[in-house]
Design an enzyme around this catalytic site. Structure first.
Site, PDB file in Angstrom:
ATOM      1  N   LYS A  47       0.893  -1.146   0.006  1.00  0.00           N
ATOM      2  CA  LYS A  47      -0.079   0.165  -0.046  1.00  0.00           C
ATOM      3  C   LYS A  47       0.831   1.230  -0.211  1.00  0.00           C
ATOM      4  CE  LYS A  47      -3.707  -0.112  -0.409  1.00  0.00           C
ATOM      5  NZ  LYS A  47      -4.828  -0.398  -1.234  1.00  0.00           N
TER       6      LYS A  47
HETATM    7  N1  PMP Z   1      -3.186  -7.692   1.176  1.00  0.00           N
HETATM    8  C1  PMP Z   1      -2.928  -6.620   2.634  1.00  0.00           C
HETATM    9  C2  PMP Z   1      -2.297  -7.075   3.533  1.00  0.00           C
HETATM   10  C3  PMP Z   1      -3.570  -5.278   2.370  1.00  0.00           C
HETATM   11  O1  PMP Z   1      -3.528  -4.496   3.183  1.00  0.00           O
HETATM   12  C4  PMP Z   1      -4.192  -4.796   0.994  1.00  0.00           C
HETATM   13  C5  PMP Z   1      -4.771  -3.437   1.132  1.00  0.00           C
HETATM   14  N2  PMP Z   1      -6.081  -3.416   1.481  1.00  0.00           N
HETATM   15  C6  PMP Z   1      -4.211  -5.926   0.112  1.00  0.00           C
HETATM   16  C7  PMP Z   1      -3.774  -7.114   0.346  1.00  0.00           C
HETATM   17  C8  PMP Z   1      -5.117  -5.650  -1.181  1.00  0.00           C
HETATM   18  O2  PMP Z   1      -4.476  -4.464  -2.036  1.00  0.00           O
HETATM   19  P1  PMP Z   1      -5.653  -3.653  -2.913  1.00  0.00           P
HETATM   20  O3  PMP Z   1      -5.965  -2.573  -1.977  1.00  0.00           O
HETATM   21  O4  PMP Z   1      -4.569  -2.947  -3.965  1.00  0.00           O
HETATM   22  O5  PMP Z   1      -6.752  -4.465  -3.461  1.00  0.00           O
END
Ligand code: PMP
Length: 336
Positions: A47
């Site tokens: 992130k």
């Molecule tokens: N894995 C973790 C540990 C996360 O914090 C996030 C972010 N919400 C994601 C996966 C998914 O990423 P995205 O928000 O880009 O879908």
């Protein structure tokens, strides 16, 4: 040996993460499975990329000025990324987070100097949901912008311009498939769009945890969830702004148990300590590799995301009592 490049400022440490061949998943699937080491970002998660793009976009639009404030609702990792980038660029941070997320994320946010607002977890349709609370706080705070990671497409742009391009170069311009789970959907949509621009034959698969509605949406057009998951940061119930137009070719549903098995194996056999969303992604990558083999691709090359560090979950995923209370299998080495 080539020395890693010198960076002129801390913001430049975000992105350009290493890619690692995952031995166990490659052997299990008869494919080449690669993990993008997003835990190597300064905030230890994928992130950081979205945080940087969202803040740069707000600056470019003239909404964020020196001394201003960035407000966001987050499961934690986006907040950590925003706090670090905001510190480096001279902004304050207010983070709204559901109070069932890991203690490590809360402690990290406080340690970074973010103002932390904890709210009870609730449905998205409830006006007290963490996303709506963060929007209201942004409206009420002078000089504040709302990052709005779910619907602000600066999030997926970070992956179109960054992650997808890096994967393409690191894999020497041959990628057969990519998969990951969605929280905001910024990663799957952005990497999917970016890779398809480079090679339209790359297969993009959504890996969905239980309790999320996207598997059914991409399989049969209906947003419907079954079961539940303890994975943090993933599991989406709607088509966010970032997911709109995502080029999804196929989808897999992965249980927490399947994800945990890879978390355990990657730790014990390959020395990678990861969060559960990474384990779920790797299980999805194995499924995608097998799917591509059935489609006739020879030793498919599949990439996925190792989203964050397992050190963020010492009190949960790596804690015997917590796993037992959740009815999940306890890793062998934690049993005594
Ligand atoms: N894995 C973790 C540990 C996360 O914090 C996030 C972010 N919400 C994601 C996966 C998914 O990423 P995205 O928000 O880009 O879908």
């Amino acid at each position: 040996m080539i020395a890693p490049p010198l960076r002129s400022n801390a913001i430049d440490l975000i992105g350009n993460t290493p890619l690692v061949l995952l031995k166990g998943p490659s052997e299990a699937s008869g494919c080449e499975i690669y993990g993008k080491c997003e835990f190597a970002n300064p905030g230890a998660s994928v992130k950081d990329r979205a945080a940087l793009y969202i803040i740069r976009d707000a600056e470019a639009r003239g909404d964020l000025k020196l001394g201003g404030c960035v407000v966001e609702g987050t499961a934690g990792n986006t907040g950590i990324g925003i706090a670090l980038v905001a510190n480096a660029l001279g902004y304050r941070t207010i983070i709204v987070m559901p109070d069932n997320q890991s203690k490590e994320k809360m402690d990290t946010l406080r340690a970074l100097g973010a103002e932390l607002v904890l709210v009870p977890p609730t449905k998205y349709s409830d006006c007290n949901h963490f996303v709506h609370t963060s929007r209201r706080l942004a409206e009420e705070t002078d000089g504040a912008v709302w990052a709005n990671q779910f619907d602000n497409t600066a999030n997926r742009k970070a992956h179109i311009e960054g992650t997808a391009q890096e994967l393409w170069e690191q894999l020497e311009e041959r990628v057969d498939g990519f998969t990951c789970a969605a929280g905001t959907g910024g990663t799957i949509a952005g990497v999917g769009m970016g890779l398809k621009q480079l090679d339209e034959t790359v297969a993009i698969a959504l890996t969905d945890p239980h309790g999320a509605a996207l598997y059914n949406y991409y399989a049969n057009g209906e947003l419907a969830a079954e079961g539940s998951s303890v994975a943090e940061g993933i599991g989406q119930g709607r088509i966010t702004g970032n997911l709109e137009g995502a080029p999804i070719d196929t989808q897999f549903r992965i249980s927490d148990e399947q994800g945990l098995e890879w978390v355990a194996r990657l730790l014990r056999e390959e020395g990678l300590c990861l969060g559960l969303s990474s384990g779920i992604n790797v299980a999805g990558a194995v499924a995608l590799g097998q799917y591509l083999k059935r489609q006739g691709r020879d030793t498919p090359r599949v990439a996925t995301i190792l989203c964050d560090t397992g050190f963020r979950y010492l009190s949960t995923l790596y804690n015997r009592d917590w796993l037992t209370a959740k009815g999940l299998p306890v890793f062998d080495w934690l049993k005594n």
